[in-house]
Design an enzyme around this catalytic site. Structure first.
Site, PDB file in Angstrom:
ATOM      1  N   LYS A  89       2.154   4.683   1.436  1.00 13.06           N
ATOM      2  CA  LYS A  89       2.205   5.268   2.767  1.00 13.06           C
ATOM      3  C   LYS A  89       1.899   6.768   2.630  1.00 13.06           C
ATOM      4  CE  LYS A  89       4.991   5.178   6.931  1.00 13.06           C
ATOM      5  NZ  LYS A  89       4.896   6.593   7.229  1.00 13.06           N
ATOM      6  N   CYS A 140      13.222  54.701  -6.007  1.00  9.77           N
ATOM      7  CA  CYS A 140      14.039  53.551  -6.415  1.00  9.77           C
ATOM      8  C   CYS A 140      13.391  52.880  -7.637  1.00  9.77           C
ATOM      9  CB  CYS A 140      14.142  52.550  -5.265  1.00  9.77           C
ATOM     10  SG  CYS A 140      15.033  51.049  -5.694  1.00  9.77           S
ATOM     11  N   LYS A 192      10.623   3.542   3.523  1.00 14.14           N
ATOM     12  CA  LYS A 192      10.623   5.010   3.392  1.00 14.14           C
ATOM     13  C   LYS A 192      11.437   5.426   2.176  1.00 14.14           C
ATOM     14  CE  LYS A 192       8.572   6.670   7.232  1.00 14.14           C
ATOM     15  NZ  LYS A 192       9.244   7.201   8.401  1.00 14.14           N
ATOM     16  N   TYR A 232      -7.307   2.070   6.179  1.00 14.84           N
ATOM     17  CA  TYR A 232      -6.441   0.957   5.775  1.00 14.84           C
ATOM     18  C   TYR A 232      -6.295  -0.140   6.834  1.00 14.84           C
ATOM     19  CZ  TYR A 232      -3.085   3.857   8.339  1.00 14.84           C
ATOM     20  OH  TYR A 232      -2.467   4.619   9.290  1.00 14.84           O
ATOM     21  N   CYS A 256      14.669  49.192   1.188  1.00  8.20           N
ATOM     22  CA  CYS A 256      15.096  50.413   0.513  1.00  8.20           C
ATOM     23  C   CYS A 256      13.928  51.379   0.676  1.00  8.20           C
ATOM     24  CB  CYS A 256      15.347  50.145  -0.971  1.00  8.20           C
ATOM     25  SG  CYS A 256      15.496  51.665  -1.922  1.00  8.20           S
ATOM     26  N   CYS A 303      21.000  49.840  -1.164  1.00 11.57           N
ATOM     27  CA  CYS A 303      20.139  49.233  -2.190  1.00 11.57           C
ATOM     28  C   CYS A 303      20.957  48.898  -3.436  1.00 11.57           C
ATOM     29  CB  CYS A 303      19.013  50.200  -2.531  1.00 11.57           C
ATOM     30  SG  CYS A 303      17.998  49.627  -3.909  1.00 11.57           S
ATOM     31  N   CYS A 348      19.435  51.450  -6.323  1.00  9.82           N
ATOM     32  CA  CYS A 348      19.545  52.905  -6.279  1.00  9.82           C
ATOM     33  C   CYS A 348      20.646  53.395  -5.333  1.00  9.82           C
ATOM     34  CB  CYS A 348      18.211  53.536  -5.880  1.00  9.82           C
ATOM     35  SG  CYS A 348      17.781  53.232  -4.165  1.00  9.82           S
ATOM     36  N   ASP A 390       1.348  10.517   3.474  1.00  7.64           N
ATOM     37  CA  ASP A 390       2.010  11.380   4.446  1.00  7.64           C
ATOM     38  C   ASP A 390       0.977  12.291   5.110  1.00  7.64           C
ATOM     39  OD1 ASP A 390       4.106  12.229   5.889  1.00  7.64           O
ATOM     40  OD2 ASP A 390       5.061  13.386   4.291  1.00  7.64           O
ATOM     41  N   GLU A 413       0.853  -1.196   0.000  1.00  2.63           N
ATOM     42  CA  GLU A 413       0.000   0.000   0.000  1.00  2.63           C
ATOM     43  C   GLU A 413       0.883   1.238   0.000  1.00  2.63           C
ATOM     44  OE1 GLU A 413      -2.754  -0.189   3.362  1.00  2.63           O
ATOM     45  OE2 GLU A 413      -2.821  -2.365   3.145  1.00  2.63           O
TER      46      GLU A 413
END
Ligand code: ZN
Length: 620
Positions: free
Chosen positions: A71, A384, A267, A178, A379, A361, A364, A73, A69
């Site tokens: 798995k 700018c 896994k 399940y 900034c 910046c 600018c 998560d 089956e």
């Protein structure tokens, strides 16, 4: 400790930490003692360990048949029914004591409230959130400035732990069943029959992905096959579960105190890819926020090539001690956004310079400012270029003024050529028409279309403009609330801080940001110019004051003749509210074809049921 206890079982203490199987029990939910412990599975990580698992079984003289089956998560859940009616649900907790999550689980569509036989039964399964739902949820959260969920499992766990079940309900959780803890009560001989039995009762199993196999080779093949389609599945899986099919074989193998010996969980390897960090480049956003970005040697991460990813802010880079030249591990967070999760410091062959945040910046050159309560630098230069361009892109974007035909690139070009320097310039673009036609990649037709789109945007309802002008903290949702509440822009401009703050869903932060915005002369000037250009300043949602509907809460279930969004709109424009789940506060439940559990809940709570034509009568 596990190993010692296996060796000296007579020394195992009652309070040994190994008796705790999984997570912790939170205090806010009632505790529930499981009838039979909810065991977790032993983990295996490679082919050899699976073959070892198989050989242990064969050693007991069993010729195994396995059920493989996926798995999922998510998080395990136990569901109990009495006389065929859903009674309660609990998390695994530490395996012995779980939490009562009945109210939240009841809201899950795929959990039947009634099964096909009037029996007492417990079944177990996995609650999860689909990838699509997570994506949508994160979009909403982003818009509301809420932290994003990293993956489906965290989102599902966070949702099931909501004390308010209406929130849990909105999260669209799902379930696969399940496991049947007491198969002997029903004369069942195999796990596959147990699955079939539960399916016949009305439970949702993942039957299309369950497979009965006769050899360990087929188990390995199943793992390989599922690993390949992992990305395409609508939900996250982190591995494959392998169980002995025959219940008598299961009994023969028995359990350790921690896990069954007749099942194991393979896994998948973690999906981290490693690559070299070539450079860290800074970008400036609409608000002026400066973000460091990792420039990477291109690398394949879960199917897509990544060469750039965000490093969020200074704190993130420094806490991980990420340096240019490092080998970094990249993972897709929430399976969407790639993120640097680890740095291989031991691979540093030469001296690498520690990260230092820039002080000015990158566009600018003005000095960056760090706000007290944030880890980001900004900034603060209003002129700018990058901030301007990002604001223009935002203004034209689909959720704002929706001027289609304006890709980010075109706006940037138009800005650099001097055609569009500010929001108002969109509406003066007409005068450059002849020049624009000469631009590479443009023809008369595309310019005409663009100008028509710009003209059409003047007719937008107020909320689009409110969102588009980029008031801090005003997302799409807040813009709509403001527009709906105040109807036109002048009412918003004239609103006091207290009035704004008094609106539900608008907190102090938003209220003061809106208030400040509309008390700056330059912004009022902008609004006035837009008015002169005939940009609509009114909320266009129809308004009919319908006393039957106003301030009432509606819940919709089943299939109706018009789309749900449409019905929701009608109710909302009439002053009503639409909620996702039935509670005592619900006034009406609108029931269509094949109604879900909400209908059952409504009957139970004695809430007024409306058919679609009855709703229409109310509207007339
Ligand atoms: Zn700047």
């Amino acid at each position: 400790l596990y190993k010692l206890e296996d060796k000296y079982p007579n020394l195992i203490r009652e309070d040994s930490p190994t008796k705790k199987i999984g997570g912790e029990v939170l205090d806010k939910f009632e505790k529930v003692v499981h009838d039979k412990p909810m065991m977790s599975l032993s983990d295996v990580f490679n082919e050899d360990e699976i073959i070892l698992f198989d050989s242990r079984i064969r050693k007991e003289g069993i010729s195994p048949q396995y059920v493989c089956e996926l798995k999922i998560d998510g998080l395990s859940v136990s569901l109990k029914y009495e006389k065929g009616i859903f009674k309660s649900a609990a998390t695994r907790g530490d395996g012995v004591v779980g939490e009562d999550i009945t109210n939240n689980v009841r809201t899950i569509n795929t959990v039947p409230l009634k099964i096909n036989r009037k029996i007492d039964i417990e079944v177990r399964g996995e609650i999860f959130m689909s990838k699509k739902t997570l994506e949508k949820l994160n979009e909403e959260r982003k818009e509301n400035n809420e932290p994003l969920f990293k993956n489906c499992r965290n989102a599902a766990a966070g949702s099931i732990r909501q004390l308010d079940s209406s929130i849990a309900k909105k999260r669209n959780l799902e379930v696969f069943i399940y496991h049947l803890p007491n198969p002997e009560d029903y004369g069942i001989k195999t796990h596959l029959d147990a699955l079939k039995f539960m399916e016949d009762l009305g439970f949702r199993t993942n039957k299309n992905n369950n497979l009965l196999v006769n050899s360990v080779d087929d188990v390995l093949k199943y793992i390989e096959d599922k690993g390949k389609i992992r990305e395409e599945l609508p939900y996250d899986i982190d591995g494959v579960v392998i169980k002995l099919n025959n219940l008598s074989d299961q009994a023969k193998m028995g359990n350790t105190i921690r896990y069954p010996k007749w099942a194991t969980a393979y896994k998948f390897p973690p999906e981290i890819s490693y690559t070299k960090l070539l450079d860290i480049k800074f970008t400036v956003g609409r608000t002026g926020q400066v973000t460091p970005n990792a420039i990477l040697e291109p690398v394949l991460v879960m199917g897509s090539t990544i060469s750039k990813t965000t490093l969020h802010n200074e704190d993130f880079v420094i806490s991980k001690d990420i340096r240019i030249g490092d080998i970094v591990g990249i993972k897709k967070a929430g399976d969407v956004i790639p993120e640097v999760v680890t740095v291989l410091k031991e691979r540093r062959k030469e001296v690498l310079m520690p990260f230092e945040m820039i002080k000015t910046c990158p566009i600018c050159g003005s000095l960056l400012i760090k706000k007290d309560d944030e880890s980001a630098y900004y900034c603060v230069n209003d002129n700018c270029d990058r901030k301007q361009i990002e604001s223009l892109i935002h203004f034209a974007s689909r959720d704002a003024m929706n001027i289609s035909g304006f890709g980010d690139r075109i706006i940037e070009d138009f800005y650099n050529f001097g055609y569009i320097k500010g929001i108002l310039d969109f509406y003066h673009l007409e005068k450059y028409k002849e020049e624009l036609k000469e631009l590479e990649g443009f023809g008369e037709k595309s310019i005409d279309n663009l100008l028509m789109e710009i003209e059409n945007s003047k007719n937008n309802s107020l909320e689009r403009l409110l969102f588009g002008i980029g008031i801090r903290y005003v997302g799409k949702k807040t813009a709509k609330i403001l527009a709906r509440t105040y109807k036109n822009i002048d009412n918003i401009i004239n609103a006091t801080y207290d009035e704004l703050e008094g609106i539900s869903d608008i907190g102090e932060k938003i209220a003061s940001s809106v208030y400040e915005y509309f008390h700056k002369e330059e912004n009022i000037n902008l609004i006035n110019y837009l008015k002169e250009l005939k940009v609509n300043m009114n909320y266009l949602g129809e308004e009919i004051d319908n006393e039957l509907i106003k301030d009432k809460t509606f819940v919709i279930t089943g299939t109706l003749s018009s789309p749900r969004d449409e019905i929701r709109n009608i109710i909302e424009t009439n002053g009503g509210k639409v909620s996702g789940s039935v509670s005592k506060k619900t006034d009406f439940v609108i029931v269509g074809e094949n109604p879900g559990s909400k209908y059952a809940n409504a009957l139970k709570l004695g809430i007024k049921i409306l058919k679609e034509d009855e709703l229409k009568n109310m509207l007339n």
